[in-house]
Write an enzyme that holds these catalytic residues in place. Structure first.
Site, PDB file in Angstrom:
ATOM      1  N   LYS A   5       0.707  -1.212   0.003  1.00  0.00           N
ATOM      2  CA  LYS A   5      -0.045   0.054  -0.027  1.00  0.00           C
ATOM      3  C   LYS A   5       0.886   1.298  -0.017  1.00  0.00           C
ATOM      4  O   LYS A   5       0.540   2.081  -0.916  1.00  0.00           O
ATOM      5  CB  LYS A   5      -0.953   0.016   1.247  1.00  0.00           C
ATOM      6  CG  LYS A   5      -1.844  -1.211   1.378  1.00  0.00           C
ATOM      7  CD  LYS A   5      -2.744  -1.120   2.581  1.00  0.00           C
ATOM      8  CE  LYS A   5      -2.080  -1.127   3.890  1.00  0.00           C
ATOM      9  NZ  LYS A   5      -1.233  -2.439   4.030  1.00  0.00           N
ATOM     10  N   ARG A  15      -9.456   0.860   8.566  1.00  0.00           N
ATOM     11  CA  ARG A  15      -8.915  -0.366   8.931  1.00  0.00           C
ATOM     12  C   ARG A  15      -9.853  -1.546   9.647  1.00  0.00           C
ATOM     13  O   ARG A  15      -9.734  -2.831   9.692  1.00  0.00           O
ATOM     14  CB  ARG A  15      -7.917  -0.547   9.988  1.00  0.00           C
ATOM     15  CG  ARG A  15      -6.412  -0.217   9.511  1.00  0.00           C
ATOM     16  CD  ARG A  15      -5.729  -1.463   9.034  1.00  0.00           C
ATOM     17  NE  ARG A  15      -4.273  -1.382   9.394  1.00  0.00           N
ATOM     18  CZ  ARG A  15      -3.299  -0.687   9.005  1.00  0.00           C
ATOM     19  NH1 ARG A  15      -3.554   0.591   8.118  1.00  0.00           N
ATOM     20  NH2 ARG A  15      -2.025  -0.963   9.323  1.00  0.00           N
ATOM     21  N   ARG A  68      11.902  -5.240   4.476  1.00  0.00           N
ATOM     22  CA  ARG A  68      11.342  -3.723   4.577  1.00  0.00           C
ATOM     23  C   ARG A  68      12.164  -2.921   5.119  1.00  0.00           C
ATOM     24  O   ARG A  68      12.578  -3.006   6.212  1.00  0.00           O
ATOM     25  CB  ARG A  68       9.898  -3.823   5.008  1.00  0.00           C
ATOM     26  CG  ARG A  68       9.561  -2.267   5.107  1.00  0.00           C
ATOM     27  CD  ARG A  68       8.024  -2.066   5.018  1.00  0.00           C
ATOM     28  NE  ARG A  68       7.365  -2.673   6.014  1.00  0.00           N
ATOM     29  CZ  ARG A  68       5.944  -2.420   6.127  1.00  0.00           C
ATOM     30  NH1 ARG A  68       5.131  -1.987   5.366  1.00  0.00           N
ATOM     31  NH2 ARG A  68       5.267  -3.011   7.237  1.00  0.00           N
ATOM     32  N   ARG A  90      11.447  -1.400  10.677  1.00  0.00           N
ATOM     33  CA  ARG A  90      10.172  -0.959  11.709  1.00  0.00           C
ATOM     34  C   ARG A  90      10.043  -2.119  12.619  1.00  0.00           C
ATOM     35  O   ARG A  90      10.179  -3.252  12.552  1.00  0.00           O
ATOM     36  CB  ARG A  90       8.921  -0.825  10.935  1.00  0.00           C
ATOM     37  CG  ARG A  90       8.574   0.283  10.369  1.00  0.00           C
ATOM     38  CD  ARG A  90       7.464   0.326   9.210  1.00  0.00           C
ATOM     39  NE  ARG A  90       6.221  -0.259   9.828  1.00  0.00           N
ATOM     40  CZ  ARG A  90       4.851  -0.389   9.044  1.00  0.00           C
ATOM     41  NH1 ARG A  90       4.976   0.068   8.093  1.00  0.00           N
ATOM     42  NH2 ARG A  90       4.157  -1.218   9.718  1.00  0.00           N
ATOM     43  N   ARG A  94      -0.122  -9.177  13.168  1.00  0.00           N
ATOM     44  CA  ARG A  94      -0.754  -8.238  12.253  1.00  0.00           C
ATOM     45  C   ARG A  94      -1.778  -8.765  11.039  1.00  0.00           C
ATOM     46  O   ARG A  94      -2.631  -8.344  10.567  1.00  0.00           O
ATOM     47  CB  ARG A  94       0.379  -7.136  11.591  1.00  0.00           C
ATOM     48  CG  ARG A  94       0.716  -6.273  12.731  1.00  0.00           C
ATOM     49  CD  ARG A  94       2.168  -5.597  12.312  1.00  0.00           C
ATOM     50  NE  ARG A  94       1.836  -4.527  11.252  1.00  0.00           N
ATOM     51  CZ  ARG A  94       2.894  -4.437  10.164  1.00  0.00           C
ATOM     52  NH1 ARG A  94       4.178  -5.001  10.173  1.00  0.00           N
ATOM     53  NH2 ARG A  94       2.576  -3.627   9.450  1.00  0.00           N
TER      54      ARG A  94
HETATM   55  P1  ADP Z   1       2.252  -1.721   3.335  1.00  0.00           P
HETATM   56  O1  ADP Z   1       2.056  -0.493   3.127  1.00  0.00           O
HETATM   57  O2  ADP Z   1       0.998  -2.417   2.511  1.00  0.00           O
HETATM   58  O3  ADP Z   1       2.440  -2.173   4.555  1.00  0.00           O
HETATM   59  P2  ADP Z   1       4.938  -1.496   1.781  1.00  0.00           P
HETATM   60  O4  ADP Z   1       4.541  -0.570   0.619  1.00  0.00           O
HETATM   61  O5  ADP Z   1       5.621  -0.816   2.924  1.00  0.00           O
HETATM   62  O6  ADP Z   1       3.296  -2.340   2.398  1.00  0.00           O
HETATM   63  O7  ADP Z   1       5.600  -2.720   1.158  1.00  0.00           O
HETATM   64  C1  ADP Z   1       6.175  -3.824   1.941  1.00  0.00           C
HETATM   65  C2  ADP Z   1       7.419  -4.309   1.670  1.00  0.00           C
HETATM   66  O8  ADP Z   1       7.314  -4.901   0.523  1.00  0.00           O
HETATM   67  C3  ADP Z   1       8.294  -3.129   1.295  1.00  0.00           C
HETATM   68  O9  ADP Z   1       9.650  -3.592   1.889  1.00  0.00           O
HETATM   69  C4  ADP Z   1       8.163  -3.065  -0.145  1.00  0.00           C
HETATM   70  O10 ADP Z   1       9.339  -2.066  -0.499  1.00  0.00           O
HETATM   71  C5  ADP Z   1       8.013  -4.139  -0.539  1.00  0.00           C
HETATM   72  N1  ADP Z   1       7.153  -4.336  -1.772  1.00  0.00           N
HETATM   73  C6  ADP Z   1       6.099  -3.352  -2.206  1.00  0.00           C
HETATM   74  N2  ADP Z   1       5.653  -3.748  -3.313  1.00  0.00           N
HETATM   75  C7  ADP Z   1       6.425  -4.864  -3.747  1.00  0.00           C
HETATM   76  C8  ADP Z   1       5.911  -5.460  -4.971  1.00  0.00           C
HETATM   77  N3  ADP Z   1       5.364  -5.294  -5.742  1.00  0.00           N
HETATM   78  N4  ADP Z   1       7.138  -6.690  -5.067  1.00  0.00           N
HETATM   79  C9  ADP Z   1       8.152  -6.743  -4.147  1.00  0.00           C
HETATM   80  N5  ADP Z   1       8.211  -6.048  -3.000  1.00  0.00           N
HETATM   81  C10 ADP Z   1       7.396  -5.128  -2.749  1.00  0.00           C
END
Ligand code: ADP
Ligand code: ZN
Length: 212
Positions: free
Chosen positions: A13, A88, A123, A156, A167
């Site tokens: 997201k 949420r 992440r 995080r 979660r």
């Molecule tokens: P959310 O906001 O839904 O918790 P994030 O945008 O922070 O998720 O993404 C979670 C992790 O996955 C991050 O480390 C991000 O860089 C990685 N990520 C996001 N989209 C993809 C994707 N399409 N393929 C691989 N990794 C992704």
């Protein structure tokens, strides 16, 4: 364009919200980022929120509703916005409705729990602007440094494997029912989150009819 991004923690997201904000030229409101800033700054809201977020639980609805209504009242949201991480729960969705906050699209980013658990270990987030990276899928240009603002990238606290499991449970029990809620209202679209970041963004733009 008023948009909600729904999806499990780690679905992408935040990543998509950043891309969509640029493509659509509207601001992103991320309750996660707002709360993490509040916690860091030690504000009243931050102190209330910390115990919940540290253990992977949801912050109480009334705290979230307060944050969102305040933010949406600011001028830059007049032409549209992207909500990342809110609502949420059903009560939060009902509160948005009751406040007359109309929505064009609710995009559900769909992805299996196993893939999320793998993703979360890689992440990294910017400690100053909240931008999201992944050590493999979306690395920063310089290791440990935010491309956007030069801030320090950190892990995080709620990305610890046990907390991620919590979660995901909370997501399935409290947030996933929102898909039915918005399906009934007629503005839900589903997008496959298990594809490269750019492809996922294109899929979202297509689903909401925003391809220029
Ligand atoms: P959310 O906001 O839904 O918790 P994030 O945008 O922070 O998720 O993404 C979670 C992790 O996955 C991050 O480390 C991000 O860089 C990685 N990520 C996001 N989209 C993809 C994707 N399409 N393929 C691989 N990794 C992704
Ligand atoms: Zn940054």
């Amino acid at each position: 364009m008023k948009l909600i991004l729904l999806g499990a923690p780690g679905a992408g997201k935040g990543t998509q919200a950043e891309l969509l904000a640029q493509r659509l030229n509207i601001p992103t409101i991320s309750t996660g980022n707002i709360l993490r800033e509040a916690i860091k700054a030690g504000t009243e809201v931050g102190l209330k929120a910390k115990a919940y977020t540290d253990s992977g639980q949801l912050v109480p609805d009334e705290v979230i509703i307060g944050i969102v209504s305040e933010r949406l009242a600011q001028d830059d949201c007049a032409g549209g916005f992207i909500l990342d991480g809110v609502p949420r729960t059903i009560p939060q969705a009902e509160a948005l409705e009751a406040a007359g906050i109309g929505l064009d699209w609710v995009v559900s980013i769909e992805i299996a729990d196993e893939i999320i658990e793998q993703r979360m270990t890689g992440r990294r987030v910017c400690s100053s602007c909240g931008s999201s990276y992944h050590i493999q899928a979306n690395p920063p240009k310089t290791q440990g440094v935010c491309d956007v603002c030069g801030g320090e990238l950190v892990i995080r606290k709620d990305d610890a494997p046990e907390t991620v499991k919590n979660r995901l449970e909370v997501y399935h029990s409290q947030t996933e029912p929102l898909k039915d809620f918005y399906e009934k209202l007629g503005n839900l679209v589903k997008v496959d989150g298990n594809q490269p970041i750019e492809a996922c963004c294109e899929a979202i733009l297509t689903a909401i009819g925003a391809h220029q």
